[in-house]
Design a protein around this motif. Structure first.
Motif, PDB file in Angstrom:
ATOM      1  N   SER A   6       0.868  -1.119  -0.142  1.00 35.13           N
ATOM      2  CA  SER A   6      -0.143  -0.042   0.019  1.00 35.13           C
ATOM      3  C   SER A   6       0.911   1.182  -0.185  1.00 35.13           C
ATOM      4  CB  SER A   6      -0.908  -0.074   1.372  1.00 35.13           C
ATOM      5  OG  SER A   6      -0.235   0.158   2.432  1.00 35.13           O
ATOM      6  N   GLY A   9       1.050   5.969  -5.491  1.00 35.13           N
ATOM      7  CA  GLY A   9       0.057   6.986  -5.843  1.00 35.13           C
ATOM      8  C   GLY A   9       0.810   7.818  -6.756  1.00 35.13           C
ATOM      9  N   LEU A  10       0.130   9.040  -7.198  1.00 30.84           N
ATOM     10  CA  LEU A  10       0.689  10.111  -7.936  1.00 30.84           C
ATOM     11  C   LEU A  10       1.503  11.279  -7.298  1.00 30.84           C
ATOM     12  CD1 LEU A  10       0.974  11.487 -10.627  1.00 30.84           C
ATOM     13  CD2 LEU A  10      -1.163  12.553 -10.364  1.00 30.84           C
ATOM     14  N   LEU A  17       7.007   9.565  -1.084  1.00 34.88           N
ATOM     15  CA  LEU A  17       5.874   8.755  -1.006  1.00 34.88           C
ATOM     16  C   LEU A  17       6.679   7.474   0.292  1.00 34.88           C
ATOM     17  CD1 LEU A  17       4.178   7.829  -4.139  1.00 34.88           C
ATOM     18  CD2 LEU A  17       3.295   8.924  -2.217  1.00 34.88           C
ATOM     19  N   THR A 108       1.932  -1.845  -5.978  1.00 34.92           N
ATOM     20  CA  THR A 108       1.257  -0.870  -5.715  1.00 34.92           C
ATOM     21  C   THR A 108       1.932   0.237  -6.942  1.00 34.92           C
ATOM     22  OG1 THR A 108       0.749   0.911  -4.051  1.00 34.92           O
ATOM     23  CG2 THR A 108       2.934   0.086  -3.941  1.00 34.92           C
TER      24      THR A 108
END
Length: 114
Positions: A6, A9-10, A17, A108
């Motif tokens: 998990s 993302g962007l 991140l 992910t």
């Protein structure tokens, strides 16, 4: 054995991140853990490794000084802190370990773009 990643993302170039991989079904503290990534059209590559107790880490040259792998054996979780992200870091990131046979998480997606 289950590995669940998990945290993807962007993010804009230069951003950060933190990925997490929650492990179950085996004695987590007895096994080294690894992060791999696969960019579109490229082979999967090893990004970072950590020993079972966390005392030894290794990194791909492309991420040294920017990424940090760590683990919390009490939480059965391994992390990948990614700083100073670049567009070339865009990939699906996978958690991996060897418990009897190679074990992969589902991955992910990390996308670095402005």
């Amino acid at each position: 054995v289950q590995l669940v990643e998990s945290g993807g993302g962007l993010v804009q170039p230069g951003g950060s991140l933190r990925l997490s991989c929650a492990a179950s079904g085996f004695t987590f503290s007895s096994y080294a853990m690894n992060w791999y990534r696969q960019a579109p059209g490229k082979e999967r590559e090893l990004v970072a490794s950590i020993s079972s107790a966390g005392g030894t880490t290794n990194y791909a040259d492309s991420v040294k000084g920017r990424f940090t792998i760590s683990r919390d054996n009490a939480k059965n979780t391994v992390y990948l802190q990614m700083n100073s992200l670049k567009p070339e870091d865009t990939a699906v990131y996978y958690c991996w370990t060897l418990v009897g046979r190679p074990r992969w998480g589902q991955g992910t997606q990390v996308t670095v773009s402005s």
